[in-house]
Write a protein that holds these residues in place. Structure first.
Motif, PDB file in Angstrom:
ATOM      1  N   GLY A  70     -20.922   3.090 -19.440  1.00 49.48           N
ATOM      2  CA  GLY A  70     -21.320   2.514 -18.885  1.00 49.48           C
ATOM      3  C   GLY A  70     -22.607   2.998 -18.082  1.00 49.48           C
ATOM      4  O   GLY A  70     -22.886   4.309 -18.400  1.00 49.48           O
ATOM      5  N   ALA A  71     -22.968   2.542 -16.758  1.00 46.60           N
ATOM      6  CA  ALA A  71     -24.282   2.973 -15.822  1.00 46.60           C
ATOM      7  C   ALA A  71     -24.073   4.081 -15.232  1.00 46.60           C
ATOM      8  O   ALA A  71     -24.737   5.264 -15.226  1.00 46.60           O
ATOM      9  N   ARG A  72     -22.465   4.267 -15.268  1.00 45.11           N
ATOM     10  CA  ARG A  72     -22.114   5.709 -14.526  1.00 45.11           C
ATOM     11  C   ARG A  72     -22.200   6.797 -15.325  1.00 45.11           C
ATOM     12  O   ARG A  72     -22.414   7.836 -14.623  1.00 45.11           O
ATOM     13  N   ARG A  73     -22.232   6.507 -16.526  1.00 48.00           N
ATOM     14  CA  ARG A  73     -21.987   7.975 -17.629  1.00 48.00           C
ATOM     15  C   ARG A  73     -23.291   8.157 -17.431  1.00 48.00           C
ATOM     16  O   ARG A  73     -23.992   8.956 -17.575  1.00 48.00           O
ATOM     17  N   TRP A  74     -24.038   7.010 -17.944  1.00 51.84           N
ATOM     18  CA  TRP A  74     -26.486   7.041 -17.971  1.00 51.84           C
ATOM     19  C   TRP A  74     -26.750   8.401 -16.497  1.00 51.84           C
ATOM     20  O   TRP A  74     -27.001   8.749 -16.928  1.00 51.84           O
ATOM     21  N   VAL A  75     -26.510   7.385 -15.469  1.00 52.09           N
ATOM     22  CA  VAL A  75     -26.330   7.920 -14.084  1.00 52.09           C
ATOM     23  C   VAL A  75     -26.327   9.334 -14.395  1.00 52.09           C
ATOM     24  O   VAL A  75     -27.155  10.225 -14.086  1.00 52.09           O
ATOM     25  N   THR A  76     -24.733  10.107 -14.257  1.00 50.33           N
ATOM     26  CA  THR A  76     -24.642  11.721 -14.338  1.00 50.33           C
ATOM     27  C   THR A  76     -25.357  12.373 -15.495  1.00 50.33           C
ATOM     28  O   THR A  76     -25.278  12.387 -15.037  1.00 50.33           O
ATOM     29  N   GLN A  77     -25.458  11.811 -16.834  1.00 46.77           N
ATOM     30  CA  GLN A  77     -26.139  12.439 -17.560  1.00 46.77           C
ATOM     31  C   GLN A  77     -27.661  12.315 -17.735  1.00 46.77           C
ATOM     32  O   GLN A  77     -28.322  13.694 -18.202  1.00 46.77           O
ATOM     33  N   ASN A  78     -28.341  11.753 -16.749  1.00 47.56           N
ATOM     34  CA  ASN A  78     -29.736  11.208 -16.757  1.00 47.56           C
ATOM     35  C   ASN A  78     -30.437  11.760 -15.828  1.00 47.56           C
ATOM     36  O   ASN A  78     -31.475  12.192 -15.543  1.00 47.56           O
ATOM     37  N   ILE A  79     -29.518  11.315 -13.826  1.00 54.23           N
ATOM     38  CA  ILE A  79     -30.024  11.670 -13.416  1.00 54.23           C
ATOM     39  C   ILE A  79     -29.725  13.010 -12.608  1.00 54.23           C
ATOM     40  O   ILE A  79     -28.754  13.472 -12.152  1.00 54.23           O
ATOM     41  N   ILE A  80     -30.804  13.957 -12.615  1.00 52.44           N
ATOM     42  CA  ILE A  80     -30.232  15.867 -13.009  1.00 52.44           C
ATOM     43  C   ILE A  80     -30.787  16.165 -11.293  1.00 52.44           C
ATOM     44  O   ILE A  80     -30.058  17.046 -11.347  1.00 52.44           O
ATOM     45  N   ALA A  81     -31.683  15.491 -10.300  1.00 56.95           N
ATOM     46  CA  ALA A  81     -31.613  16.045  -8.656  1.00 56.95           C
ATOM     47  C   ALA A  81     -32.807  14.275  -8.215  1.00 56.95           C
ATOM     48  O   ALA A  81     -32.377  13.447  -8.520  1.00 56.95           O
ATOM     49  N   GLY A  82     -31.686  15.121  -6.945  1.00 54.28           N
ATOM     50  CA  GLY A  82     -32.275  13.680  -6.252  1.00 54.28           C
ATOM     51  C   GLY A  82     -31.760  13.713  -4.696  1.00 54.28           C
ATOM     52  O   GLY A  82     -30.196  14.416  -5.107  1.00 54.28           O
ATOM     53  N   LYS A  83     -32.654  12.680  -3.941  1.00 51.81           N
ATOM     54  CA  LYS A  83     -31.522  12.224  -2.610  1.00 51.81           C
ATOM     55  C   LYS A  83     -32.038  10.883  -2.757  1.00 51.81           C
ATOM     56  O   LYS A  83     -32.626   9.760  -3.154  1.00 51.81           O
ATOM     57  N   VAL A  84     -30.751  10.406  -1.567  1.00 53.92           N
ATOM     58  CA  VAL A  84     -31.009   8.515  -1.331  1.00 53.92           C
ATOM     59  C   VAL A  84     -31.046   8.766  -0.296  1.00 53.92           C
ATOM     60  O   VAL A  84     -29.858   8.999  -0.171  1.00 53.92           O
ATOM     61  N   PRO A  85     -31.670   9.150   0.447  1.00 51.01           N
ATOM     62  CA  PRO A  85     -31.808   8.874   1.886  1.00 51.01           C
ATOM     63  C   PRO A  85     -31.765   7.390   2.875  1.00 51.01           C
ATOM     64  O   PRO A  85     -30.701   7.255   3.760  1.00 51.01           O
ATOM     65  N   LYS A  86     -31.397   6.329   1.558  1.00 47.07           N
ATOM     66  CA  LYS A  86     -31.305   5.049   2.443  1.00 47.07           C
ATOM     67  C   LYS A  86     -29.760   3.760   0.939  1.00 47.07           C
ATOM     68  O   LYS A  86     -30.754   4.050   0.299  1.00 47.07           O
ATOM     69  N   ALA A  87     -29.410   3.861   1.079  1.00 47.65           N
ATOM     70  CA  ALA A  87     -28.352   2.858   0.287  1.00 47.65           C
ATOM     71  C   ALA A  87     -27.735   1.771   1.030  1.00 47.65           C
ATOM     72  O   ALA A  87     -27.275   1.908   2.441  1.00 47.65           O
ATOM     73  N   THR A  88     -27.685   0.358   0.330  1.00 45.24           N
ATOM     74  CA  THR A  88     -27.270  -0.683   0.676  1.00 45.24           C
ATOM     75  C   THR A  88     -25.647  -1.156  -0.382  1.00 45.24           C
ATOM     76  O   THR A  88     -25.933  -1.061  -1.663  1.00 45.24           O
TER      77      THR A  88
END
Length: 86
Positions: free
Chosen positions: A1-19
């Protein structure tokens, strides 16, 4: 699912704001039977590195937005860099 794609493909970054918004069912007679029936949310993304279409090189120094629900995780990269390999 989405979690697997995110953990395999987003390799760096910041989330300054989330809702996040969640809908739950909480039966008063059985409070331990709480159930999450819907989840939606959004995130601002900064300095992300993301593999968007392997084997192409990833976007780096990316800025953008992500929106999600229980079944989808969509990223829109507004700006970033793609460096061609030598």
């Amino acid at each position: 699912g989405a979690r697997r794609w995110v953990t395999q493909n987003i390799i760096a970054g910041k989330v300054p704001k989330a809702t996040v918004q969640a809908r739950i069912e909480l039966p008063l007679a059985h409070p331990r039977a709480v159930r999450v029936t819907a989840v939606t949310g959004s995130m601002s993304l900064e300095d992300i590195s993301v593999h968007y279409f392997r084997p192409l090189p990833p976007v780096t120094n990316g800025q953008g937005q992500a929106v999600f629900d229980r079944e989808n995780f969509n990223i829109t990269v507004a700006s970033g860099e793609v460096v061609q390999p030598n």
